[in-house]
Write an enzyme that holds these catalytic residues in place. Structure first.
Site, PDB file in Angstrom:
ATOM      1  N   SER A 276       0.845  -1.186   0.000  1.00 62.11           N
ATOM      2  CA  SER A 276       0.000   0.000   0.000  1.00 62.11           C
ATOM      3  C   SER A 276       0.884   1.240   0.000  1.00 62.11           C
ATOM      4  O   SER A 276       1.953   1.247   0.616  1.00 62.11           O
ATOM      5  CB  SER A 276      -0.905   0.011   1.240  1.00 62.11           C
ATOM      6  OG  SER A 276      -1.525   1.267   1.413  1.00 62.11           O
ATOM      7  N   ARG A 315     -22.326 -14.525 -44.944  1.00 63.98           N
ATOM      8  CA  ARG A 315     -21.269 -13.733 -44.291  1.00 63.98           C
ATOM      9  C   ARG A 315     -21.931 -12.626 -43.514  1.00 63.98           C
ATOM     10  O   ARG A 315     -22.792 -11.923 -44.051  1.00 63.98           O
ATOM     11  CB  ARG A 315     -20.292 -13.134 -45.317  1.00 63.98           C
ATOM     12  CG  ARG A 315     -19.596 -14.149 -46.214  1.00 63.98           C
ATOM     13  CD  ARG A 315     -18.422 -14.822 -45.533  1.00 63.98           C
ATOM     14  NE  ARG A 315     -17.360 -13.884 -45.264  1.00 63.98           N
ATOM     15  CZ  ARG A 315     -16.521 -13.433 -46.193  1.00 63.98           C
ATOM     16  NH1 ARG A 315     -16.627 -13.818 -47.437  1.00 63.98           N
ATOM     17  NH2 ARG A 315     -15.577 -12.581 -45.867  1.00 63.98           N
TER      18      ARG A 315
END
Length: 477
Positions: A276, A315
Site C-alpha cells: 500500500s 457472411r
C-alpha cells in the site's frame, strides 16, 4: 495486443503477446503459406509459386502497424495484408503473385489466424489451470481434517475442514478443464470456404486443398465452412467464461478468509506484492483482485459473443467483427485470473490456529445442529430442535458455552440422562471430531479428482506444434 495501463496488469505479458498485432498477422500469414503449399500439392499452382509465396509469409517483413491502420478503411485486416503480400511476392516472382490467396476469402484467413492464436492462448490457460488444480488438491490432502468454520449466507454454520473447502474449489476447475478440452477439439477448426463457403473457385480440388491445409496447420481434418455457423466457436468462449466464474468462486472465498479480522489464509507476500502507498502494514490479496476483476468483465464479453451469433446469410455484417473484437479480451482476462490464482495457491499460507480460534469464539453454537441430532434420537426431532433453539438463545444472552448448557439439560431430563453419556456430548464439541464427515468427503473427492487432474495435465492438447512455416514444406514435399 496493445492494452491500457489498467488492463495490462490484469493479465500476463504472454497472453498479451498471443493476441498482439504481430502474432495475429503471423497467424494469417501461416494460413496463406499453407494455402499456397496445399494448392501446389494438388497441382493448382506450381511448386515454385508456392515456395515464392510461403517464403515471404513472415510478419517481420511487413509494417504491421500500417496494416492494422489500413484495416479500418478497408473493412478487414485481411485486405491490406493480402495486398502487401501480393506486392512482396511480385518483387521476386511476378507469376506467383497472380495466385496469392487463390480461392480464399478475408474471413478464411482471419478466422484461421484467430484459431491458431486461440490454440496458443488455451495452452497458457491450460498449463496454469493444471498447476492451480494440483496446488488445491495438495492443500485438500494436507488439510483434509483441519477444522474450519463452514459459512452459509455469510454467517457461521457448522464445522467443516479446510481440505473440504479446497477440494470444493478444485472440483469445478477440473470439470471446466475437461469441458475446455472437449470444446476446443470441436472449435479449433480450419476456416476455409471461399467467397460464399462453397470453394467454387477451386472446383473439385477444394476439399483436398482444405485437408492439406488442415494437416499443415496441425488442425483436425476439415469439416466444412463455419463462416456464419459460430456455435462451436462461441461454445468455446462460453466455457472460458464458466472457467472464470469458477476461478472467481475461489478468489472470493480466498479474499474473505484473508481479511485481517479473519486471517485464516494469506496470499504469498514479498517483493512488493500487495503493498500500500499509505499503510505499511497492509497485505492486499492481489491475486484474488485480478480474478475478481476478470469475473466482472468476462460475462459481458460472453454475452457479446452470444449476441453476435445471429449472422446474416453466408457472411455477417458487424456481428462477426464484434465477435473478433471481444474474443481476445476474453482470453486476456481469463489468463490473468488463472495465472494469478495459480501463483497464490502455490504459496498460500494457511493458519489452522486462527481457524480453530474462530470456532471456539462462537461458544459452541456451531455444534447446535450436531447436538440437536443426537438429542433427537432420544426425545424426537421437534422437541430436540426447540430445546437447542432455547439453549442457543441463552448462550447469546448469558455468555455461557453451549456445551455447559447442553450438559445441564441432559442431567435435568431423565430420558436424556439415561440415553446419552456425558462423553458423547464432549465429543460433539471437539472440532477435530466435528470434521469427520468433511474429512471423509474430502478423501472421496481426492480419490476421484487426483487421477482425473493428472490425466488432464498430462494430455496438454494445446501444446504448441513445431513451427508451421518451417515444417510444412517438408510435409508437402
Amino acid at each position: 495486443m496493445s492494452a491500457s495501463a489498467f488492463e495490462g496488469f490484469l493479465s500476463t505479458p504472454q497472453m498479451l503477446a498471443v493476441f498482439g498485432e504481430e502474432a495475429i498477422v503471423q497467424g494469417m500469414m501461416d494460413f496463406e503459406a499453407a494455402l499456397a503449399r496445399a494448392e501446389a500439392a494438388v497441382g493448382l499452382i506450381t511448386p515454385q509459386a508456392a515456395t515464392a509465396i510461403a517464403g515471404v509469409c513472415r510478419a517481420e517483413l511487413y509494417d504491421v502497424p500500417a496494416l492494422v491502420a489500413a484495416s479500418g478503411r478497408a473493412g478487414s485486416l485481411a485486405i491490406p495484408l493480402v495486398k502487401r503480400l501480393t506486392e512482396t511476392v511480385a518483387l521476386f516472382d511476378a507469376q506467383a503473385s497472380q495466385v496469392v490467396h487463390w480461392g480464399g476469402t478475408s474471413q478464411d484467413v482471419i478466422d484461421t489466424g484467430m484459431v491458431l492464436a486461440t490454440r496458443r492462448a488455451l495452452a497458457l490457460i491450460d498449463d496454469d489451470l493444471s498447476a492451480l488444480i494440483a496446488a488445491l488438491l495438495s492443500l485438500a490432502a494436507q488439510h483434509a481434517a483441519t477444522p474450519v468454520l463452514g459459512r452459509t449466507l455469510m454467517q457461521p454454520a457448522s464445522v467443516v475442514s479446510f481440505g473440504f473447502k479446497a477440494a470444493c474449489w478444485a472440483a469445478p476447475l477440473v470439470r471446466s478443464q475437461q469441458r475446455l478440452h472437449a470444446a476446443a477439439q470441436r472449435a479449433l477448426q480450419l476456416q476455409f470456404g471461399g467467397a460464399v463457403g462453397t470453394l467454387a473457385t477451386l472446383g473439385e480440388h477444394g476439399p483436398a486443398v482444405a485437408q492439406h491445409m488442415a494437416q499443415q496447420l496441425r488442425l483436425p481434418p476439415w469439416q466444412g465452412v463455419w463462416h456464419t455457423q459460430r456455435d462451436d466457436w462461441v461454445a468455446l468462449g462460453c466455457e472460458v467464461g464458466v472457467l472464470v466464474g469458477a476461478l472467481a468462486k475461489f478468489a472470493r472465498d480466498l479474499s474473505l478468509m484473508s481479511q485481517g479480522e479473519i486471517g485464516e489464509l494469506a496470499e504469498p507476500s514479498g517483493a512488493g506484492r500487495g503493498g500500500s502507498t499509505a499503510l505499511p502494514h497492509k497485505r492486499n490479496p492481489v491475486s484474488s483482485m485480478v480474478a475478481l476483476a476478470a469475473a466482472q468483465r468476462v460475462p459481458h464479453r460472453v454475452a457479446a459473443l452470444l449476441g453476435a451469433m445471429a449472422q446474416e446469410h453466408e457472411r455477417g455484417l458487424g456481428n462477426w467483427q464484434a465477435e473478433l473484437a471481444e474474443w481476445a479480451g476474453l482470453f486476456i482476462s481469463a489468463h490473468g485470473a488463472v495465472h494469478a490464482l495459480a501463483e497464490a495457491a502455490a504459496g498460500l499460507q494457511v493458519h489452522p490456529q486462527r481457524m480453530r480460534a474462530h470456532i471456539e469464539a462462537l461458544q459452541g453454537l456451531v455444534t447446535a445442529e450436531a447436538c440437536s441430532t443426537r438429542l433427537a434420537a432420544v426425545i424426537g426431532k421437534p422437541e430436540a430442535q426447540r430445546l437447542l433453539e432455547g439453549l442457543s438463545r441463552r448462550v447469546m444472552d448469558e455468555g455461557r458455552h453451549l456445551r455447559e448448557l447442553v450438559l445441564e439439560a441432559v442431567a435435568a431430563d431423565p430420558r436424556l440422562e439415561a440415553g446419552i453419556e456425558a462423553g458423547e456430548i464432549e465429543r460433539l464439541f471437539d472440532p477435530d471430531h466435528a470434521t469427520g464427515a468433511a474429512a471423509a468427503r474430502t478423501r472421496e473427492q481426492l480419490a476421484r479428482l487426483q487421477p482425473l487432474a493428472a490425466a488432464l495435465a498430462a494430455a496438454r492438447p494445446f501444446a504448441e506444434p513445431a513451427s508451421t512455416i518451417d515444417d510444412v514444406q517438408e510435409m508437402s514435399a
